[in-house]
Design an enzyme around this catalytic site. Structure first.
Site, mmCIF file in Angstrom:
data_model
loop_
_atom_site.group_PDB
_atom_site.id
_atom_site.type_symbol
_atom_site.label_atom_id
_atom_site.label_comp_id
_atom_site.label_asym_id
_atom_site.label_seq_id
_atom_site.Cartn_x
_atom_site.Cartn_y
_atom_site.Cartn_z
ATOM 1 N N GLU A 194 35.567 36.817 41.892
ATOM 2 C CA GLU A 194 36.400 35.981 41.029
ATOM 3 C C GLU A 194 37.853 36.321 41.306
ATOM 4 O O GLU A 194 38.148 37.177 42.143
ATOM 5 C CB GLU A 194 36.056 36.242 39.557
ATOM 6 C CG GLU A 194 36.195 37.699 39.154
ATOM 7 C CD GLU A 194 35.610 37.998 37.767
ATOM 8 O OE1 GLU A 194 35.244 37.060 37.060
ATOM 9 O OE2 GLU A 194 35.543 39.186 37.424
ATOM 10 N N LYS B 203 33.376 42.582 29.045
ATOM 11 C CA LYS B 203 34.807 42.274 28.942
ATOM 12 C C LYS B 203 35.469 43.423 28.186
ATOM 13 O O LYS B 203 35.713 43.341 26.975
ATOM 14 C CB LYS B 203 35.021 40.930 28.249
ATOM 15 C CG LYS B 203 36.407 40.336 28.468
ATOM 16 C CD LYS B 203 36.456 38.901 28.006
ATOM 17 C CE LYS B 203 37.847 38.296 28.138
ATOM 18 N NZ LYS B 203 38.260 38.124 29.537
#
Length: 285
Positions: free
Chosen positions: A184, A151
């Protein structure tokens, strides 16, 4: 009273919260972050978020300049300083100030920034009636280039795909991986329900392993809903009975259309509603 921002453990007014323009987090997106929610004054899954933050930092050889326990206390203190009960916490660790070159060894003093504020990612109508999505032509980063499980502060990949969705009149966009399979959305994980089975792309599909994603999988197990983590294609979403997205900011939000194909009966489905209700109970425990 001005919003209080934590910079390296010191609370300062929003107007005075500054870091160097030579910080590699700004210059190159060189850093990591977490987005967390607080409910009733408690940070949801704080330990899981810190685990992922440390894993992301380890993957890019970034040494976080404070212990986990201290980081957790600063997150809680920033919430308290801003009198936020139900809110959002953005925790950022940058590489620190360096030169205009890429060399991270020239950087010093990694910066730890904690922002606590209120957030409403989507209007209430989307939770009641569901989102419409389009598939972005921008694919998710190849895991061998920049693994989506990190991330990082480099979110340009997601932002470009988000722009495609907005230009098509949608607030979210579906992203495929380098193999053409579902990965995603630009800021959320994807789930479908088909014949009573809950499915979501596995981590080897090139996704961020979402904290809310994992919480929903745990809830489904507790409710006796069969789950699987597998490779999914757009076709699987087109023919699904239900679809929804999960994320710390989004929580659990239904999807009723993809690329002008109606999903299920075009309304949030019963399993989606059941999971959403159970999630709301979980975060208030």
């Amino acid at each position: 009273m001005s919003l209080q921002i934590s910079i390296n453990g010191q609370l300062v007014p929003k107007e005075d919260a500054k870091i160097s323009v030579f910080d590699h987090g700004l210059l190159y997106g060189d850093g990591v972050f977490e987005g967390m929610r607080s409910y009733a004054g408690k940070i949801f899954k704080l330990d899981d978020h810190l685990d992922r933050l440390w894993d992301s930092a380890q993957a890019i050889c970034l040494e976080i300049p404070m212990p986990r326990e201290e980081m957790a206390e600063h997150c809680k203190a920033t919430l308290a300083a801003n009198n936020i009960i139900d809110g959002y916490i953005r925790l950022i660790v940058t590489r620190g100030a360096g030169s205009l070159g890429l060399d991270p060894n020239r950087c010093s003093n990694p910066q730890v920034i904690i922002i606590a504020d209120k957030i409403s990612l989507y209007p209430a109508e989307y939770y009641e009636h569901g989102l419409h999505l389009v598939t972005a032509s921008t694919i998710r980063n190849h895991p061998a280039a920049l693994n989506p499980r990190i991330k990082s502060l480099n979110y340009l990949n997601n932002i470009i795909a988000k722009m495609e969705g907005l230009q098509a009149g949608c607030v979210e966009a579906l992203m495929l991986n380098h193999k053409g399979d579902v990965a995603e959305c630009t800021g959320d994980n994807v789930f479908i329900v088909n014949k009573g089975v809950l499915s979501t792309p596995s981590t080897d599909s090139g996704i961020l392993e979402g904290i809310t994603r994992n919480a929903v999988l745990e809830i489904a197990d507790q409710l006796g809903i069969p789950t699987r983590q597998a490779t999914l294609t757009r076709h699987d979403l087109f023919v699904a009975d239900e679809c929804f997205l999960t994320g710390s900011a989004a929580e659990v939000v239904p999807v009723v259309q993809l690329d002008n194909r109606t999903i299920g009966d075009g309304k949030p489905g019963p399993i989606t509603k059941r999971l959403l209700e159970a999630f709301h109970k979980l975060v208030r425990q």
